[in-house]
Design an enzyme around this catalytic site. Structure first.
Site, mmCIF file in Angstrom:
data_model
loop_
_atom_site.group_PDB
_atom_site.id
_atom_site.type_symbol
_atom_site.label_atom_id
_atom_site.label_comp_id
_atom_site.label_asym_id
_atom_site.label_seq_id
_atom_site.Cartn_x
_atom_site.Cartn_y
_atom_site.Cartn_z
ATOM 1 N N ASN A 216 0.807 -1.214 0.000
ATOM 2 C CA ASN A 216 0.000 0.000 0.000
ATOM 3 C C ASN A 216 0.848 1.275 0.000
ATOM 4 O O ASN A 216 1.670 1.479 0.894
ATOM 5 C CB ASN A 216 -0.918 0.007 1.235
ATOM 6 N N HIS B 217 -14.375 -4.625 11.917
ATOM 7 C CA HIS B 217 -13.822 -3.328 12.335
ATOM 8 C C HIS B 217 -14.928 -2.335 12.610
ATOM 9 O O HIS B 217 -15.510 -1.775 11.681
ATOM 10 C CB HIS B 217 -12.905 -2.786 11.235
ATOM 11 N N ARG C 52 -12.915 -5.296 16.264
ATOM 12 C CA ARG C 52 -11.930 -4.297 16.638
ATOM 13 C C ARG C 52 -12.649 -2.971 16.821
ATOM 14 O O ARG C 52 -13.534 -2.638 16.012
ATOM 15 C CB ARG C 52 -10.864 -4.156 15.544
ATOM 16 N N TYR D 5 -6.400 6.873 14.418
ATOM 17 C CA TYR D 5 -6.305 5.784 13.461
ATOM 18 C C TYR D 5 -7.601 4.960 13.399
ATOM 19 O O TYR D 5 -8.256 4.743 14.427
ATOM 20 C CB TYR D 5 -5.143 4.835 13.832
ATOM 21 N N ASP E 11 -6.338 -1.517 17.961
ATOM 22 C CA ASP E 11 -5.078 -1.298 17.249
ATOM 23 C C ASP E 11 -4.486 0.047 17.681
ATOM 24 O O ASP E 11 -5.054 1.100 17.389
ATOM 25 C CB ASP E 11 -5.338 -1.289 15.732
ATOM 26 N N HIS F 88 -1.611 1.045 16.741
ATOM 27 C CA HIS F 88 -1.035 1.468 15.449
ATOM 28 C C HIS F 88 0.297 2.198 15.616
ATOM 29 O O HIS F 88 0.512 3.283 15.056
ATOM 30 C CB HIS F 88 -2.040 2.337 14.685
ATOM 31 N N GLU G 213 -2.859 -4.090 19.610
ATOM 32 C CA GLU G 213 -2.039 -4.332 18.420
ATOM 33 C C GLU G 213 -1.040 -3.206 18.213
ATOM 34 O O GLU G 213 -1.371 -2.040 18.397
ATOM 35 C CB GLU G 213 -2.963 -4.430 17.216
ATOM 36 N N GLU H 267 2.284 -6.902 11.316
ATOM 37 C CA GLU H 267 1.771 -6.659 9.956
ATOM 38 C C GLU H 267 2.765 -5.912 9.087
ATOM 39 O O GLU H 267 2.758 -6.068 7.874
ATOM 40 C CB GLU H 267 0.442 -5.900 10.014
ATOM 41 N N ARG I 272 1.335 -11.242 13.495
ATOM 42 C CA ARG I 272 0.422 -10.740 12.469
ATOM 43 C C ARG I 272 0.999 -10.714 11.069
ATOM 44 O O ARG I 272 0.434 -10.100 10.168
ATOM 45 C CB ARG I 272 -0.052 -9.330 12.853
ATOM 46 N N HIS J 138 -2.719 -10.042 9.539
ATOM 47 C CA HIS J 138 -3.260 -8.798 8.979
ATOM 48 C C HIS J 138 -4.161 -9.147 7.792
ATOM 49 O O HIS J 138 -3.870 -10.084 7.042
ATOM 50 C CB HIS J 138 -2.059 -7.975 8.535
ATOM 51 N N ASP K 269 -6.241 -3.416 1.877
ATOM 52 C CA ASP K 269 -5.118 -3.225 0.956
ATOM 53 C C ASP K 269 -4.316 -4.510 0.760
ATOM 54 O O ASP K 269 -3.275 -4.490 0.091
ATOM 55 C CB ASP K 269 -4.203 -2.075 1.403
ATOM 56 N N GLU L 82 -7.764 -11.298 10.509
ATOM 57 C CA GLU L 82 -8.377 -9.995 10.247
ATOM 58 C C GLU L 82 -9.143 -10.071 8.931
ATOM 59 O O GLU L 82 -8.659 -10.661 7.949
ATOM 60 C CB GLU L 82 -7.319 -8.899 10.168
ATOM 61 N N TRP M 122 2.623 6.961 12.029
ATOM 62 C CA TRP M 122 1.198 6.950 11.678
ATOM 63 C C TRP M 122 0.583 5.605 11.992
ATOM 64 O O TRP M 122 1.205 4.563 11.794
ATOM 65 C CB TRP M 122 0.987 7.242 10.180
HETATM 66 C C1 CS2 Z 1 -4.188 -1.699 10.118
HETATM 67 C C2 CS2 Z 1 -4.173 -1.495 8.633
HETATM 68 O O1 CS2 Z 1 -5.714 -3.427 9.675
HETATM 69 C C3 CS2 Z 1 -4.854 -3.017 10.455
HETATM 70 O O2 CS2 Z 1 -4.513 -3.580 11.499
HETATM 71 O O3 CS2 Z 1 -2.971 -1.595 10.755
HETATM 72 O O4 CS2 Z 1 -5.377 -0.901 8.285
HETATM 73 C C4 CS2 Z 1 -3.029 -0.652 8.096
HETATM 74 O O5 CS2 Z 1 -3.151 0.657 8.597
HETATM 75 C C5 CS2 Z 1 -3.097 -0.653 6.580
HETATM 76 O O6 CS2 Z 1 -3.086 -1.975 6.137
HETATM 77 C C6 CS2 Z 1 -1.933 0.117 5.974
HETATM 78 O O7 CS2 Z 1 -1.959 -0.001 4.579
HETATM 79 MG MG MG Z 2 -2.810 -2.845 12.427
#
Ligand code: CS2
Ligand code: MG
Length: 402
Positions: A38, A123, A148, A160, A210, A212, A236, A262, A283, A312, A316, A339, A402
Site C-alpha cells: 500500500n 472493524h 476491533r 487511526y 489497534d 497502530h 495491536e 503486519e 500478524r 493482517h 489493501d 483480520e 502513523w
Molecule cells: C491496520 C491497517 O488493519 C490493520 O490492522 O494496521 O489498516 C493498516 O493501517 C493498513 O493496512 C496500511 O496499509
Molecule cells: Mg494494524
C-alpha cells in the site's frame, strides 16, 4: 516437465490499487499471487517485472521451496517489504498452480483441516463513542464473534482506524495527508471508549484494539495496564517493532495480550518477539512475509512458544492474500484469529473468490488451488491511481508514527 512459460504483472485500481502476479505454465495452468504494498505498489511491480520475471521463465513451477531460496538468497540484498512482497507473490502463485495440478484446494496440500472455519474479526469505528457503540452492535448482529474498536479522539484529527463511508481506506490522497496526533489525548480517551464497548457488548465479545505504533514502550505499558479490566483480545502494534526488545518493558507491566507483525516481513523480524514470549499473536501475512512457504515457517516457530497467529487482513491486502491466508489458517495448530475487512464490490468483480463468510468464520471453498481467479478484462476498466498513506505529526509539528 512443465515449465513456467510466462509471468504477468497487473497493476490496477478496482476499488483500490492492487498489484497481481499471474504465472502460466507450459501446460497452460495459471496461478496468481498478491504483490500489493500500500502506497508503494509500483516498486514491487518493477521488482517483479524488471528483476524476477526474467528469472522465472523456463523454471520448474513445482519446485516451490527451491524457487523461494533462489529468489531470497539470490537477491543478495535480503528482506524488506518490497523484496519480500515480490517473493511472496511468486510463492503464492506457485502454491495456486500446485493445487490446480493436484486437483486439491491448497489447505489439503498443507495438511488438511484442523478446524471447521477461520474465526475473523471485523472493524467497528466511530467519530465518537456513541457512533462506535452503534457500529459494534451492527457487527454483532451480522454474527461476528470478534470486533476491533477504534474511535476518533476528540480534537485529534489523526485518530487511526475511523472509517469514512462504507469501506475503510487509509490511503485516500494523491499526496500523504499530514494528520495531527496527540498521545496524551489518546491515552486519556481510548480507555474510556474501550470500557464503554465492553459494557455495551457484554463479556463474551472478543474485543480488539489497534494502537497502530503510536506509543513509547512505557506509554504502551501504561495503556495496557489501564485497559486490563476491559479484557482485550489484544492490543495491536502498541509501539514500533523495529526494536523487538522494547516489548520487554511492556510485558513487565501488563497482562493485556499483544499482537505485532503486519509491517514485518521475515522470520528474523519476529524471532526475538516470539522466542522471548514478548507477543501473544504474530500478524505477519502471506503477501508481505514471503508467501505461504515462509509464513508457515513463522507460524511453526510461533507454535513452539504458544504464540498464536493473527494475520493482517485489511482491504489493501487483495482477495488473493485473504484466500491464501484462510487456507493456511485452516490448518495451523496455533491459529488465533484472522483480520477481515470486506473488499469493495469493484474489487470482487476483478478477483472472483470462493471464500465464504458464515457465523463469523471464513472458509476457502473446495476449488483446486487458492480458489481465486483474476479477471484482467474487468481490471482494465480500473486504472491504477497513485495513493499515499497518511503521515502523522505531533501538535508541535514533528513527525510521529502513523
Ligand atoms: C491496520 C491497517 O488493519 C490493520 O490492522 O494496521 O489498516 C493498516 O493501517 C493498513 O493496512 C496500511 O496499509
Ligand atoms: Mg494494524
Amino acid at each position: 516437465m512443465s515449465t513456467i512459460e510466462r509471468a504477468e504483472v497487473f497493476v490496477a485500481g478496482p476499488g483500490r490499487n492492487f498489484v497481481t502476479l499471474r504465472i502460466t505454465t507450459s501446460d497452460g495452468v495459471t496461478g496468481i499471487g498478491d504483490a500489493t504494498l500500500n502506497g508503494r505498489e509500483l516498486s514491487v511491480a518493477s521488482y517483479l517485472q524488471d528483476h524476477l520475471v526474467p528469472l522465472l521463465v523456463g523454471r520448474d513451477p513445482a519446485r516451490i521451496d527451491d524457487m523461494w531460496q533462489y529468489l531470497y538468497r539470490g537477491a543478495y540484498w535480503r528482506r524488506g517489504p518490497v523484496t519480500m512482497t515480490a517473493i511472496s507473490a511468486v510463492d503464492t502463485a506457485l502454491w495456486d498452480i500446485k493445487g490446480k495440478v493436484a486437483g486439491l484446494p491448497v489447505y489439503q496440500l498443507l495438511g488438511g483441516r484442523s478446524r471447521d472455519g477461520v474465526m475473523v474479526y471485523s472493524h467497528a469505528s466511530g467519530r465518537d463513542t456513541a457512533e462506535l457503540l452503534d457500529d459494534v452492535t451492527r457487527f454483532q448482529e451480522l454474527g461476528y464473534k470478534a470486533i476491533r474498536a477504534q474511535a476518533a479522539v476528540p480534537g485529534v484529527g489523526g485518530s487511526y482506524g475511523v472509517r469514512k463511508g462504507a469501506i475503510y481506506e487509509p490511503a485516500a490522497t494523491s499526496l500523504p495527508d499530514e494528520q495531527p496526533w496527540s498521545t496524551e489525548a489518546y491515552l486519556r480517551f481510548a480507555p474510556t471508549y474501550l470500557e464503554a464497548v465492553r459494557d455495551h457488548a457484554g463479556p463474551e465479545l472478543h474485543l480488539l484494539h489497534d494502537v497502530h505504533h503510536r506509543l513509547t514502550p512505557i506509554e504502551a505499558a501504561a495503556f495496557g495496564k489501564s485497559v486490563e479490566a476491559v479484557r482485550l483480545f489484544w492490543m495491536e502494534d502498541p509501539t514500533p517493532a523495529e526494536n523487538q526488545d522494547a516489548f520487554r518493558l511492556i510485558r513487565q507491566h501488563t497482562t493485556t495480550p499483544i499482537a505485532v507483525g503486519e509491517v514485518l516481513n521475515s522470520i528474523w523480524d519476529v524471532k526475538d518477539l516470539i522466542t522471548n514470549q514478548l507477543v501473544d499473536y504474530v500478524r505477519t501475512t502471506v503477501v508481505h512475509a514471503g508467501g505461504i512457504s515462509h509464513l508457515r515457517r513463522i507460524f511453526d516457530l510461533a507454535a513452539l512458544y504458544q504464540v498464536r497467529t493473527g494475520s493482517h487482513g485489511a482491504t489493501d491486502l487483495s482477495p488473493v492474500t485473504l484466500a491464501a491466508a484462510v487456507h493456511l489458517d485452516l490448518t495451523v495448530p496455533n491459529f488465533g484469529i484472522q483480520e477481515y475487512m470486506e473488499h469493495a464490490p469493484e474489487t470482487m468483480e476483478v478477483f472472483r473468490s470462493g471464500v465464504t463468510l458464515a457465523d463469523g468464520m471464513l472458509n476457502p471453498g473446495e476449488a483446486p488451488g487458492l480458489g481465486v481467479e483474476y479477471d484482467e478484462k474487468a481490471a482494465a476498466r480500473y486504472p491504477y491511481d497513485p495513493r499515499y498513506l497518511p503521515v502523522a505529526r505531533r501538535l508541535d509539528g514533528s513527525v510521529h508514527d502513523w
